[in-house]
Enzyme design. Structure first.
Site, PDB file in Angstrom:
ATOM      1  CD  GLU A   1       3.581  -0.630   3.818  1.00 34.77           C
ATOM      2  OE1 GLU A   1       2.896   0.338   3.458  1.00 34.77           O
ATOM      3  OE2 GLU A   1       3.107  -1.622   4.414  1.00 34.77           O
TER       4      GLU A   1
ATOM      5  CG  ASP B   1       6.358  -5.658   6.179  1.00 31.75           C
ATOM      6  OD1 ASP B   1       6.479  -5.227   5.016  1.00 31.75           O
ATOM      7  OD2 ASP B   1       5.917  -4.953   7.111  1.00 31.75           O
TER       8      ASP B   1
END
Length: 485
Positions: free
Chosen positions: A144, A77
């Protein structure tokens, strides 16, 4: 230098492919699908766990079958932020990159090199047929940036390796061996709105153009926080003119828990007779703050203009909110005393986002520490400040710190390989930011871990950039480590 000259070509070509794929935190479905299909198309063992983490396994090359398994890990991400006037949809649009001297940048948005470049390095190693290595597990975690929920949701046994190299660091030549733990603290003021009354003019104050940055790695750089700056002005004016002189209608700033807010605005109602006085105060305040942050924030843009009338927040709540903003800790709280961590920030807090609705003001802040008891203390300090002001406040469970191992064969190998390649010692240190290694250290207590990567600057902002030559340095370093371990 143009894009066709970027080296290693395989890494930059894969990074370009990754940047075509929308991958906001918590919405990584397209990236997960891409990685799954990519692994299967290369005839590699590919699995997706129930959380959405992806693992792609590659057998050892000939002669390396008896080596221990190495895990390479990055997160899929990216933080999605853009300039105020940039038209861009992170759910559908591809990141547009360009070369600026030795740097790779994006046009008005975050670049996604945090941690797309780590993903690209992993895929390039999986794709190559001329690299010597033992058994590999390439792991790509999701979400994350907004809570480490991918690593949090990973079940023990998903990874089976002995060594883990995290590719989510931002300073080439620095080997990270510990990281901070972190928690988020939320506060909420509730209120009723009321008319401002006759004889009031509404004014919108806006600040933008701040440098911002990562709320962990950049917290020691004395960069201006838009929330704290605007809160200071409101505290000054409310103190000067009293509750009856000014009313607050809204305050909005910031987006992400892990970014120092770069812009913000408020709307106040001012008696007609005070309008010019408030304008003078605003201009004087702007000059003072620009001088205060003249090293770190050189592009501040201040504006104050007439706004549409609207119901205002009841005076008592507005006052308590503004006083809390003035009082709440922001920035460095403590420095590490361990000499091996070389004066690194130990504990900090960042007031990250404030949003006003019809009946609520919601505040998000982020606390970090390498010492978990002091993390608890920092969160308690923030909670107490807002509770004393009458808000509801609480802290999340957060994620743990990663403690440095006294003995590490992986660390020793990584350091010796760096010296062999570049003829100098790398810096071995901790980082005041959250890495997934903290969670991995709980699930896999015997795992030997380090983190390193190419140089990035101004991550989590539209100024994010990647220092191109350092990608090749990290690539060569990593290949020697894989050959040597």
């Amino acid at each position: 230098m143009n894009k066709s000259e970027l080296k290693p070509a395989s890494v930059f070509n894969l990074f370009a492919e990754i940047n075509k794929i929308p991958r906001p935190s918590k919405h990584e479905e397209k990236m997960i699908d891409y990685l799954r299909k990519w692994g299967e198309s290369h005839h590699l063992d590919t699995q997706v766990d129930e959380t959405g983490n992806v693992i792609i396994r590659k057998p050892a090359t000939a002669g390396y079958e008896n080596r221990k398994t190495v895990i390479l890990q990055s997160h899929m991400d990216m933080v999605c932020d853009k300039l105020v006037d940039r038209e861009f949809n992170f759910d559908t649009d591809a990141i547009e990159t360009y070369v600026d001297g030795e740097w790779l940048r994006a046009r008005g948005t975050t670049l996604g090199a945090d941690d797309g470049i780590g993903c690209a390095i992993e895929l390039a190693i999986l794709e190559a047929n001329d690299i010597e290595h033992g058994p590999l597990e390439c792991v790509f975690t999701r979400d994350e940036e907004t809570g480490l929920s991918g690593a949090e949701g990973m079940k023990p046994g998903f990874m089976t390796g002995d060594y883990l190299i995290n590719l989510d660091s931002e300073d080439e030549g620095e080997i990270f061996v510990s990281c901070a733990g972190g928690r988020n603290t939320q506060a909420r003021f509730t209120f009723n709105r009321q008319p401002a009354g006759a004889g009031f003019v509404f004014m919108r104050g806006q600040l933008k153009g701040l440098t911002g940055g990562h709320s962990g790695d950049d917290i020691n750089k004395k960069r201006a926080n838009a929330i704290k700056v605007l809160g200071r002005f409101l505290f000054q004016e409310f103190n000067k003119y009293g509750d009856s002189g000014i009313a607050l209608a809204e305050f909005n700033s910031g987006k992400l828990h892990n970014a120092i807010p770069r812009d913000g605005s408020f709307v106040i109602a001012v008696p007609n007779g005070l309008k010019e006085h408030v304008m003078v105060d605003w201009n004087m305040f702007a000059t003072q703050v620009e001088d205060e942050f003249h090293v770190t924030d050189k592009q501040m843009v201040w504006s104050m203009e007439t706004a549409d009338a609207q119901p205002v927040i009841e005076n008592g709540v507005a006052r308590n909110f503004i006083w809390a903003l003035q009082a709440v800790d922001n920035g460095i709280y403590a420095i590490c005393q361990d000499p091996e961590l070389n004066g690194m920030v130990e504990t900090s807090s960042n007031i990250a986002a404030i949003h006003t609705t019809e009946q609520e003001i919601n505040i998000l802040s982020s606390q970090r520490s390498n010492v978990m008891s002091n993390l608890d203390n920092m969160c308690a300090t923030i909670v107490a400040t807002f509770q004393l002001a009458g808000a509801e406040a609480n802290s999340s469970d957060g994620y743990p710190a990663w403690k440095m191992k006294a003995e590490s064969h992986l660390r020793d190998t990584v350091v010796s390989c760096y010296k062999k390649l570049f003829g100098k010692e790398p810096i071995v240190r901790g980082i005041h930011a959250g890495l997934e290694c903290g969670l991995f250290s709980e699930r896999y207590p015997n795992l030997d871990m380090v983190s390193f990567g190419p140089t990035l600057r101004d991550v989590h902002t539209p100024e994010e950039r990647l220092l191109i030559p350092t990608v090749d340095m990290v690539w060569r370093h990593l290949l020697l480590v894989l050959k040597t371990l």
